[in-house]
Design a protein around this motif. Structure first.
Motif, PDB file in Angstrom:
ATOM      1  N   GLY A  65      -8.213   3.304   2.027  1.00 53.16           N
ATOM      2  CA  GLY A  65      -8.209   2.499   0.817  1.00 53.16           C
ATOM      3  C   GLY A  65      -8.125   3.291  -0.470  1.00 53.16           C
ATOM      4  O   GLY A  65      -8.058   2.710  -1.557  1.00 53.16           O
ATOM      5  N   ARG A  66      -8.104   4.618  -0.385  1.00 57.25           N
ATOM      6  CA  ARG A  66      -8.067   5.455  -1.587  1.00 57.25           C
ATOM      7  C   ARG A  66      -6.631   5.865  -1.924  1.00 57.25           C
ATOM      8  O   ARG A  66      -5.741   5.874  -1.075  1.00 57.25           O
ATOM      9  CB  ARG A  66      -8.938   6.686  -1.390  1.00 57.25           C
ATOM     10  N   LYS A  67      -6.410   6.243  -3.166  1.00 58.01           N
ATOM     11  CA  LYS A  67      -5.108   6.687  -3.620  1.00 58.01           C
ATOM     12  C   LYS A  67      -4.819   8.098  -3.090  1.00 58.01           C
ATOM     13  O   LYS A  67      -5.695   8.966  -3.098  1.00 58.01           O
ATOM     14  CB  LYS A  67      -5.046   6.700  -5.146  1.00 58.01           C
ATOM     15  N   ALA A 113       0.836  -1.208   0.000  1.00 63.08           N
ATOM     16  CA  ALA A 113       0.000   0.000   0.000  1.00 63.08           C
ATOM     17  C   ALA A 113       0.867   1.252   0.000  1.00 63.08           C
ATOM     18  O   ALA A 113       0.600   2.209  -0.734  1.00 63.08           O
ATOM     19  CB  ALA A 113      -0.930  -0.005   1.206  1.00 63.08           C
ATOM     20  N   THR A 155      -1.327   4.105  -1.709  1.00 63.90           N
ATOM     21  CA  THR A 155      -2.680   3.863  -1.191  1.00 63.90           C
ATOM     22  C   THR A 155      -2.707   4.101   0.311  1.00 63.90           C
ATOM     23  O   THR A 155      -1.799   3.659   1.028  1.00 63.90           O
ATOM     24  CB  THR A 155      -3.127   2.423  -1.484  1.00 63.90           C
ATOM     25  N   SER A 213       2.390   1.719  -3.456  1.00 63.21           N
ATOM     26  CA  SER A 213       1.447   2.075  -4.524  1.00 63.21           C
ATOM     27  C   SER A 213       0.741   3.393  -4.270  1.00 63.21           C
ATOM     28  O   SER A 213      -0.108   3.805  -5.070  1.00 63.21           O
ATOM     29  CB  SER A 213       0.404   0.966  -4.681  1.00 63.21           C
TER      30      SER A 213
END
Length: 239
Positions: A93-95, A14, A19, A17
């Motif tokens: 959970g969001r970018k 995470a 996130t 990436s």
């Protein structure tokens, strides 16, 4: 008082990436994160830890277990919910690149004491429960193991930043000036007069100066006169 070492968990997928994992279950260390945790454990191996406490989330417990495996006493890893990640609510959970477009993002950056995540908690509440947990545990470790004891708390970036900010006497609105990388080590010693931030966001270096000193026979306990004017004698000596 005892000395607390604050260790952020190693990198996760995470993190890599971009996130915001938050409290999402099942987020584990990635290959680099495991390597980072092992490197931190190697640095800490020389320091006998009186207690090893972790956020209950997997990435922190995995990091804590790596440290415990290198300790001569193989200490049990205790978990403390008050050291868990901030509840980011609907942001979880969001970018990060998408969150950066939201109006609340600017508040988080410039006025974090006013930021409450939708469906989650405020950064002010996060700091309050984390600082209370660290100070409470530090007092308990001191009572159980003595003022020279050293203990470890494994937690998350924003949580550790908020604890360091409190120890520095900084308003929470300034805590974004503090950097806490994955698997970095920061050290705080609390005293009756004030907290001392002994190091922050370190990745390398000898930590043997944290090993409790055995008093010489017949020596008297040195009084704490506060911060040394002129800077003092350096690492390995008590302020």
């Amino acid at each position: 008082m005892a000395t607390v070492i604050l260790l952020r968990h190693g990198r996760t997928e995470a993190n890599a990436s971009g996130t915001l994992a938050g409290r999402t279950p099942g987020v584990h260390l990635d290959d680099l994160g495991r390597t980072q945790a092992e490197r931190a454990a190697e640095r800490l191996a020389v320091v006998p830890l009186a207690e090893l406490v972790s956020s209950p989330l997997e990435r922190c417990r995995e990091t804590a277990r790596a440290v415990g495996a290198r300790q001569a006493t193989r200490p049990r890893v205790h978990t403390d919910k008050a050291l868990t990640e901030c509840d980011y609510g609907e942001w979880q959970g969001r970018k990060l690149r998408d969150l950066a477009r939201l109006a609340l993002w600017k508040t988080v950056q410039t006025n974090p004491s006013a930021a409450t995540f939708p469906g989650g908690e405020s950064l002010l509440h996060m700091q309050s429960r984390a600082v209370d947990a660290v100070r409470r545990r530090d007092a308990a470790v001191t009572a159980a193991h003595g003022a020279d004891a050293v203990w470890l708390a494994v937690s998350h970036g924003d949580v550790i930043k908020s604890v360091i900010a409190d120890a520095l006497g900084m308003h929470l609105d300034l805590f974004q000036r503090i950097q806490v990388d994955p698997a970095s080590i920061s050290v705080i010693r609390y005293t009756e007069a004030r907290p001392y931030v002994l190091s922050a966001n370190t990745h390398e270096g000898d930590l043997s100066w944290l090993v409790p000193q055995v008093p010489k026979k017949g020596s008297r306990k040195r009084a704490d006169h506060g911060a040394a004017v002129g800077g003092g004698a350096g690492a390995g000596t008590r302020p």
